[in-house]
Motif scaffolding. Structure first.
Motif, PDB file in Angstrom:
ATOM      1  N   LEU A   1       0.929  -1.220   0.212  1.00 45.04           N
ATOM      2  CA  LEU A   1      -0.001  -0.022   0.056  1.00 45.04           C
ATOM      3  C   LEU A   1       1.050   1.245  -0.127  1.00 45.04           C
ATOM      4  N   PHE A   2       1.834   1.062   0.881  1.00 51.03           N
ATOM      5  CA  PHE A   2       3.045   2.098   1.167  1.00 51.03           C
ATOM      6  C   PHE A   2       3.270   2.494  -0.496  1.00 51.03           C
ATOM      7  N   ALA A   3       3.865   1.457  -1.174  1.00 50.01           N
ATOM      8  CA  ALA A   3       4.510   1.888  -2.598  1.00 50.01           C
ATOM      9  C   ALA A   3       3.617   2.171  -3.547  1.00 50.01           C
ATOM     10  N   GLY A   4       2.755   1.631  -3.747  1.00 52.82           N
ATOM     11  CA  GLY A   4       1.564   2.035  -4.032  1.00 52.82           C
ATOM     12  C   GLY A   4       1.254   3.735  -4.396  1.00 52.82           C
ATOM     13  N   HIS A   5       1.126   4.535  -3.322  1.00 55.59           N
ATOM     14  CA  HIS A   5       1.143   6.100  -2.598  1.00 55.59           C
ATOM     15  C   HIS A   5       2.220   6.137  -3.665  1.00 55.59           C
ATOM     16  N   CYS A   6       3.206   5.500  -3.318  1.00 53.89           N
ATOM     17  CA  CYS A   6       4.405   6.363  -3.806  1.00 53.89           C
ATOM     18  C   CYS A   6       3.997   6.542  -5.093  1.00 53.89           C
ATOM     19  N   LEU A   7       4.261   5.387  -5.629  1.00 50.71           N
ATOM     20  CA  LEU A   7       3.833   5.542  -7.306  1.00 50.71           C
ATOM     21  C   LEU A   7       3.308   6.609  -7.784  1.00 50.71           C
ATOM     22  N   GLU A   8       1.208   6.402  -7.309  1.00 50.91           N
ATOM     23  CA  GLU A   8       0.619   7.864  -7.290  1.00 50.91           C
ATOM     24  C   GLU A   8       1.389   9.058  -7.221  1.00 50.91           C
ATOM     25  N   ARG A   9       1.665   8.983  -6.087  1.00 49.77           N
ATOM     26  CA  ARG A   9       2.816   9.968  -5.919  1.00 49.77           C
ATOM     27  C   ARG A   9       3.485  11.075  -7.451  1.00 49.77           C
ATOM     28  N   ILE A  10       4.697   9.749  -7.216  1.00 48.56           N
ATOM     29  CA  ILE A  10       5.616  10.345  -8.819  1.00 48.56           C
ATOM     30  C   ILE A  10       4.804  10.256 -10.247  1.00 48.56           C
ATOM     31  N   ALA A  11       3.747   9.237 -10.455  1.00 47.73           N
ATOM     32  CA  ALA A  11       2.470  10.649 -11.061  1.00 47.73           C
ATOM     33  C   ALA A  11       2.389  11.927 -11.023  1.00 47.73           C
ATOM     34  N   ASP A  12       1.605  11.981 -10.003  1.00 49.25           N
ATOM     35  CA  ASP A  12       1.629  13.688  -9.460  1.00 49.25           C
ATOM     36  C   ASP A  12       2.446  14.237 -10.166  1.00 49.25           C
ATOM     37  N   HIS A  13       3.878  13.859  -9.372  1.00 49.33           N
ATOM     38  CA  HIS A  13       4.926  15.072 -10.151  1.00 49.33           C
ATOM     39  C   HIS A  13       5.860  15.103 -11.062  1.00 49.33           C
ATOM     40  N   ALA A  14       5.011  13.846 -11.656  1.00 53.77           N
ATOM     41  CA  ALA A  14       4.986  13.467 -13.526  1.00 53.77           C
ATOM     42  C   ALA A  14       4.150  15.027 -14.201  1.00 53.77           C
ATOM     43  N   THR A  15       2.931  14.933 -13.883  1.00 57.53           N
ATOM     44  CA  THR A  15       1.928  15.778 -14.250  1.00 57.53           C
ATOM     45  C   THR A  15       1.803  17.015 -13.878  1.00 57.53           C
ATOM     46  N   ASN A  16       2.536  17.896 -12.874  1.00 57.27           N
ATOM     47  CA  ASN A  16       3.647  18.466 -12.623  1.00 57.27           C
ATOM     48  C   ASN A  16       4.614  19.159 -13.646  1.00 57.27           C
ATOM     49  N   ILE A  17       5.090  18.216 -14.521  1.00 54.18           N
ATOM     50  CA  ILE A  17       6.614  18.701 -14.970  1.00 54.18           C
ATOM     51  C   ILE A  17       6.597  18.709 -15.954  1.00 54.18           C
ATOM     52  N   GLY A  18       4.862  18.359 -16.679  1.00 53.77           N
ATOM     53  CA  GLY A  18       3.946  18.403 -17.604  1.00 53.77           C
ATOM     54  C   GLY A  18       3.662  20.234 -17.947  1.00 53.77           C
ATOM     55  N   GLU A  19       3.078  20.084 -16.693  1.00 52.77           N
ATOM     56  CA  GLU A  19       2.424  21.825 -16.309  1.00 52.77           C
ATOM     57  C   GLU A  19       3.223  23.082 -16.225  1.00 52.77           C
ATOM     58  N   SER A  20       5.577  22.265 -16.814  1.00 58.08           N
ATOM     59  CA  SER A  20       5.756  23.177 -16.411  1.00 58.08           C
ATOM     60  C   SER A  20       6.252  23.385 -17.626  1.00 58.08           C
ATOM     61  N   ILE A  21       6.289  22.724 -18.202  1.00 54.76           N
ATOM     62  CA  ILE A  21       6.470  22.480 -19.596  1.00 54.76           C
ATOM     63  C   ILE A  21       5.857  23.013 -20.450  1.00 54.76           C
ATOM     64  N   LEU A  22       4.639  22.913 -20.248  1.00 58.16           N
ATOM     65  CA  LEU A  22       3.182  23.999 -20.895  1.00 58.16           C
ATOM     66  C   LEU A  22       3.758  25.536 -20.882  1.00 58.16           C
ATOM     67  N   TYR A  23       4.141  26.116 -19.377  1.00 51.78           N
ATOM     68  CA  TYR A  23       4.611  27.201 -19.218  1.00 51.78           C
ATOM     69  C   TYR A  23       5.322  27.976 -19.735  1.00 51.78           C
ATOM     70  N   MET A  24       6.531  26.901 -20.095  1.00 53.48           N
ATOM     71  CA  MET A  24       8.196  27.382 -20.148  1.00 53.48           C
ATOM     72  C   MET A  24       7.730  27.113 -22.157  1.00 53.48           C
ATOM     73  N   VAL A  25       7.299  26.806 -22.397  1.00 53.56           N
ATOM     74  CA  VAL A  25       6.798  26.988 -24.379  1.00 53.56           C
ATOM     75  C   VAL A  25       5.989  28.283 -24.596  1.00 53.56           C
ATOM     76  N   THR A  26       4.666  28.050 -24.122  1.00 47.89           N
ATOM     77  CA  THR A  26       3.318  29.061 -23.994  1.00 47.89           C
ATOM     78  C   THR A  26       3.371  30.084 -23.722  1.00 47.89           C
ATOM     79  N   GLY A  27       4.188  30.348 -21.784  1.00 46.91           N
ATOM     80  CA  GLY A  27       3.850  31.320 -21.427  1.00 46.91           C
ATOM     81  C   GLY A  27       2.453  31.090 -20.375  1.00 46.91           C
ATOM     82  N   ARG A  28       1.998  30.247 -20.789  1.00 43.94           N
ATOM     83  CA  ARG A  28       0.940  30.168 -20.201  1.00 43.94           C
ATOM     84  C   ARG A  28       0.965  29.023 -17.901  1.00 43.94           C
ATOM     85  N   ARG A  29       0.423  29.749 -17.776  1.00 39.22           N
ATOM     86  CA  ARG A  29      -0.095  28.709 -16.501  1.00 39.22           C
ATOM     87  C   ARG A  29      -1.323  28.038 -16.977  1.00 39.22           C
TER      88      ARG A  29
END
Length: 218
Positions: A185-213
């Motif tokens: 269960l603990f490991a599964g939660h960690c995997l879910e958190r990794i996915a959350d951080h990957a989504t954050n990175i996706g948002e950062s990429i969009l901001y870097m390229v488009t200038g929009r949050r």
């Protein structure tokens, strides 16, 4: 001359982020493999190598802050430095999650009671795919891939709910398997958190390229 120096430093910074991303991919792959297969030696290697990720993160953070202070970048260049700063933070936290998964492997040494791990294996594969995709999106400034990341996160969330329900059922009905179920269960939660951080990175990429949050969870 100033622009040439800044361009070179931004390129060096990007290389460091990509290098950090490669280390994170390996840490996630090795930690999840160690958990599923019970490979304690591999888990210990992940734990030992987390310091390398932490040092690289500090180096990237220092580079970003020096660029902001000394070069005073504007417009696109400013967004790039800000984005890299946030991406490095999310990558480092992914590394922490991989280390925690590896520690679960170590805790389960000689205590493995659950052999059917298909749900966790599916979640693991999807997380690996998501992380590889978002790092590639950063490398190529691919905003379309960055936007698709949220769909992958939704799939991972669904798999985590399935794993959670199954493991809670095991804890209730088979107390002898509870210790391993809790670690999974603990490991599964960690995997879910990794996915959350990957989504954050996706948002950062969009901001870097488009200038929009952009909130990819909307």
């Amino acid at each position: 001359m100033q622009n040439t120096i800044l361009d070179n430093e931004l390129e060096e910074l990007k290389f460091e982020i990509i290098r950090m991303g490669a280390l994170i991919e390996k840490a996630i792959y090795d930690s999840t493999k160690s958990l599923i297969n019970g490979q304690v030696d591999l888990a210990q290697q992940v734990i030992a190598e987390d310091d390398k990720i932490d040092r690289l993160n500090v180096d990237v953070q220092d580079k970003c802050l020096r660029l902001l202070a000394l070069r005073q970048p504007l417009a696109v260049d400013l967004r790039t430095v800000q984005g890299d700063l946030q991406i490095a933070t999310d990558l480092e936290r992914m590394g922490d999650c991989a280390e925690k998964i590896a520690k679960s492997t170590v805790r389960l040494a000689g205590k493995r009671t659950i052999t059917e791990l298909s749900c966790l294996s599916q979640m693991t594969e999807k997380v690996r795919e998501m992380v590889a995709s978002v790092i590639n999106a950063y490398t190529t400034a691919d905003i379309e891939t960055a936007r698709v990341i949220v769909k992958m996160e939704d799939e991972i969330d669904g798999l985590y709910r399935q794993c959670f329900d199954r493991l809670v059922e095991i804890i209730k009905k088979e107390p002898g398997k509870a210790e391993m179920a809790i670690q999974l269960l603990f490991a599964g939660h960690c995997l879910e958190r990794i996915a959350d951080h990957a989504t954050n990175i996706g948002e950062s990429i969009l901001y870097m390229v488009t200038g929009r949050r952009t909130d990819l969870n909307d």
